[in-house]
Design an enzyme around this catalytic site. Structure first.
Site, PDB file in Angstrom:
ATOM      1  N   TYR A  31     -36.246 -12.593  12.214  1.00 24.16           N
ATOM      2  CA  TYR A  31     -37.413 -13.194  12.841  1.00 24.16           C
ATOM      3  C   TYR A  31     -37.387 -12.939  14.342  1.00 24.16           C
ATOM      4  O   TYR A  31     -36.325 -12.779  14.945  1.00 24.16           O
ATOM      5  CB  TYR A  31     -37.521 -14.695  12.530  1.00 24.16           C
ATOM      6  CG  TYR A  31     -36.348 -15.553  12.935  1.00 24.16           C
ATOM      7  CD1 TYR A  31     -36.348 -16.238  14.154  1.00 24.16           C
ATOM      8  CD2 TYR A  31     -35.252 -15.719  12.088  1.00 24.16           C
ATOM      9  CE1 TYR A  31     -35.293 -17.048  14.520  1.00 24.16           C
ATOM     10  CE2 TYR A  31     -34.187 -16.530  12.443  1.00 24.16           C
ATOM     11  CZ  TYR A  31     -34.209 -17.186  13.664  1.00 24.16           C
ATOM     12  OH  TYR A  31     -33.165 -17.986  14.029  1.00 24.16           O
ATOM     13  N   LYS A  43      -8.979  -4.707   3.775  1.00 21.92           N
ATOM     14  CA  LYS A  43      -8.359  -5.211   5.001  1.00 21.92           C
ATOM     15  C   LYS A  43      -7.381  -6.334   4.628  1.00 21.92           C
ATOM     16  O   LYS A  43      -7.487  -6.888   3.534  1.00 21.92           O
ATOM     17  CB  LYS A  43      -9.447  -5.700   5.962  1.00 21.92           C
ATOM     18  CG  LYS A  43     -10.047  -7.065   5.614  1.00 21.92           C
ATOM     19  CD  LYS A  43     -10.921  -7.563   6.726  1.00 21.92           C
ATOM     20  CE  LYS A  43     -11.442  -8.951   6.465  1.00 21.92           C
ATOM     21  NZ  LYS A  43     -10.488 -10.046   6.613  1.00 21.92           N
ATOM     22  N   HIS A  92     -16.428  -5.382   3.650  1.00 30.54           N
ATOM     23  CA  HIS A  92     -17.581  -5.779   2.834  1.00 30.54           C
ATOM     24  C   HIS A  92     -18.816  -6.108   3.670  1.00 30.54           C
ATOM     25  O   HIS A  92     -19.933  -6.094   3.160  1.00 30.54           O
ATOM     26  CB  HIS A  92     -17.218  -6.915   1.878  1.00 30.54           C
ATOM     27  CG  HIS A  92     -17.129  -8.264   2.516  1.00 30.54           C
ATOM     28  ND1 HIS A  92     -15.969  -8.757   3.052  1.00 30.54           N
ATOM     29  CD2 HIS A  92     -18.072  -9.228   2.694  1.00 30.54           C
ATOM     30  CE1 HIS A  92     -16.188  -9.960   3.530  1.00 30.54           C
ATOM     31  NE2 HIS A  92     -17.450 -10.278   3.339  1.00 30.54           N
ATOM     32  N   TYR A 136       0.814  -1.223   0.000  1.00 26.33           N
ATOM     33  CA  TYR A 136       0.000   0.000   0.000  1.00 26.33           C
ATOM     34  C   TYR A 136       0.851   1.278   0.000  1.00 26.33           C
ATOM     35  O   TYR A 136       0.594   2.187  -0.798  1.00 26.33           O
ATOM     36  CB  TYR A 136      -0.948   0.037   1.205  1.00 26.33           C
ATOM     37  CG  TYR A 136      -2.138  -0.900   1.134  1.00 26.33           C
ATOM     38  CD1 TYR A 136      -2.350  -1.738   0.050  1.00 26.33           C
ATOM     39  CD2 TYR A 136      -3.062  -0.944   2.180  1.00 26.33           C
ATOM     40  CE1 TYR A 136      -3.435  -2.599   0.006  1.00 26.33           C
ATOM     41  CE2 TYR A 136      -4.154  -1.801   2.142  1.00 26.33           C
ATOM     42  CZ  TYR A 136      -4.337  -2.625   1.061  1.00 26.33           C
ATOM     43  OH  TYR A 136      -5.418  -3.463   1.023  1.00 26.33           O
ATOM     44  N   HIS A 152     -15.165  -7.288  10.782  1.00 21.98           N
ATOM     45  CA  HIS A 152     -16.555  -7.542  10.378  1.00 21.98           C
ATOM     46  C   HIS A 152     -17.520  -7.528  11.565  1.00 21.98           C
ATOM     47  O   HIS A 152     -18.519  -6.802  11.567  1.00 21.98           O
ATOM     48  CB  HIS A 152     -16.674  -8.906   9.680  1.00 21.98           C
ATOM     49  CG  HIS A 152     -15.839  -9.049   8.445  1.00 21.98           C
ATOM     50  ND1 HIS A 152     -15.534  -7.987   7.638  1.00 21.98           N
ATOM     51  CD2 HIS A 152     -15.256 -10.137   7.877  1.00 21.98           C
ATOM     52  CE1 HIS A 152     -14.788  -8.410   6.629  1.00 21.98           C
ATOM     53  NE2 HIS A 152     -14.615  -9.712   6.755  1.00 21.98           N
TER      54      HIS A 152
END
Length: 517
Positions: free
Chosen positions: A404, A184, A214, A157, A276
């Protein structure tokens, strides 16, 4: 995109803003160049290019304004790259002429440039190709848009950012922009993440940097804010007075599958929980933002992270499935966890005393990702139905997207007996014929529109690493050991014991079954 759902309504305008942020998009006049760095790698083939293709099919990317460039070290031709990704654009073999025509049109938008990630020559060549495209579209210099997608390992990077900054930026500012999308892992701990953030931050401003997770693009994760803040009956319930515990769960029924060497460097906490699942926790626990502007939402997420107490060793269970170290790329004495259950505690007025149980693992008995909010027992249980289980609100993120509510009802018949049932919103049944977009499609579209709501801000990333770095260092130093568990099981038995200690009450005799069409 599912193979049976090809016919999608085309958009008449590629950049019409369908979001409800309350902000209008400024019309974009310059052409758009999307540069996929690491174009010959797995991530680009399996995720990035298919997402771009689906945006193209739906009319969000117009062939008269967009061009896609692949950049990597491999010395291949344009057609070589097109042939590599062709098979990933549609699921299964197709003879649908319309579909094949769309694939062909999309592939013609792709041009490949070969070069290294740290040499001026390759990026000068890339800039020349982009500029030629912009000139061919009669774009005024400085009005064009350049989106660089890093489908690369984070180790490169800094050098890639330096090359882009020196050789591939817009030459002047006439409404155009240059943006970068980084994947990531953003470091391995607080120090490495801060170093990476500083290296990128010296070259690009925060509004230009899109740190992609994501999970923030998943349909039901994006639904969390709507559910919580657009429904009156949740408002008084969503606190420590009514909620006993919250579980955020990620389970896979397969192991590292050839990625053992890579996975062993990171482990399940760095791979899944620190990013996540923690992002999901923020959306479950945050206060209502003052508006839907990205900065207001991200401000509230940071406040949650800063309120998380240090993780206690006695509230952590680590596991490693038997056979993990059989992979030749994994060290013989690896302690890397492939399973972890831990309790996070948020020290604020809303959540004091409510355990947030984070659970992730590989090679388990099932595949699913879900949020499970368990409510407290009903006081004065006149029906004596406590043993049947508590009320729960479950949001199934994948597979079979659904939400639910588990509740107790009278069992049909002459007797006054109770049974657990559910109020069920299963997406496949309720929204028949509606294609749920892939997370990467949404997030790439957001980057083009300049909407950073579903991306991780620098201070948010820092706060996340501050929570997990002390624990990760103790694991890396061998102070916490991974317990063995059998592939295809629920994980170590100690994890279920931890859940029980944290206050989770398992429902026996009730299984949610996704409704059939």
């Amino acid at each position: 995109m599912e193979s049976g759902s090809w016919h999608i309504e085309k958009r008449t305008s590629s950049l019409r803003n369908d979001s409800f942020t309350g902000e209008e998009n400024v019309p974009e006049t310059g052409c758009l160049s999307i540069i996929v760095l690491g174009a010959s790698g797995d991530l680009a083939k399996k995720k990035t290019f298919p997402a771009l293709f689906h945006l193209f099919v739906q009319g969000f990317l117009q062939s008269n304004e967009v061009h896609i460039f692949g950049y990597a070290r491999s010395k291949i031709s344009d057609d070589d790259l097109r042939n590599r990704i062709r098979g990933y654009l549609v699921q299964g073999k197709t003879t649908d002429s319309e579909q094949l025509e769309e694939v062909s049109k999309f592939l013609q938008l792709i041009k490949y440039v070969s070069g290294s990630y740290d040499s001026a020559e390759g990026f000068q060549k890339l800039d020349k190709e982009i500029s030629e495209h912009e000139i061919s579209k009669n774009s005024t210099e400085g009005s064009s848009r350049r989106l660089f997608y890093f489908a690369l390992p984070p180790s490169v990077y800094p050098s890639v950012c330096k090359m882009i900054k020196h050789y591939c930026m817009n030459k002047s500012d006439l409404g155009g922009w240059t943006r970068i999308v980084v994947e990531k892992p953003f470091g391995k701990d607080l120090a490495s993440a801060e170093k990476l953030s500083s290296q990128i931050g010296e070259l690009f401003d925060e509004p230009q940097i899109y740190r992609i997770d994501h999970y923030l693009g998943k349909e039901l994760v994006q639904n969390l804010l709507v559910l919580r803040f657009a429904n009156r009956f949740f408002l008084p319930l969503w606190n420590r007075d009514n909620i006993d515990n919250v579980q955020i769960v990620f389970r896979e029924d397969f192991g590292t599958e050839g990625r053992g060497g890579y996975f062993d460097e990171y482990g399940i906490i760095r791979d899944i929980i620190q990013n996540h699942l923690l992002q999901v926790l923020c959306l479950v626990a945050m206060e209502k933002p003052i508006s839907l502007k990205p900065e207001h939402i991200r401000d509230e997420k940071v406040k949650v992270l800063q309120s998380v107490l240090p993780i206690k060793d006695e509230e952590v269970v680590l596991g490693q499935y038997e056979g993990y170290r059989d992979d030749p790329t994994v060290p013989d004495h690896s302690n890397t966890p492939t399973f972890a259950t831990m309790v996070l505690r948020i020290h604020n007025e809303r959540w004091e005393g409510v355990p947030f149980i984070m659970k992730a693992g590989k090679a388990l008995s099932s595949r699913k990702a879900e949020i499970r909010v368990q409510f407290k027992d009903v006081p004065g249980d006149i029906f004596r139905c406590k043993k049947q289980g508590r009320n729960e609100f479950v949001i199934r993120l994948q597979p079979s997207e659904a939400m639910y509510m588990k509740l107790t009802v009278k069992k049909p018949g002459l007797e006054m007996s109770t049974v657990q049932s559910e109020l069920d919103l299963s997406y496949r049944q309720r929204y028949q014929g509606v294609t749920i977009p892939e997370a990467y499609e949404r997030l790439i579209l957001d980057t083009i529109r300049g909407d950073q709501q579903h991306f991780v801000r620098r201070d948010e990333l820092k706060a996340a690493w501050e929570i997990f770095t002390p624990l990760l260092h103790r694991i890396d130093n061998g102070e916490l050991k991974s317990l063995p568990y059998k592939p295809g099981s629920r994980g170590p038995a100690e994890a279920d014991e931890l859940l029980e200690k944290a206050g989770y009450v398992q429902t026996h005799g009730y299984i949610w079954i996704p409704p059939t069409l």
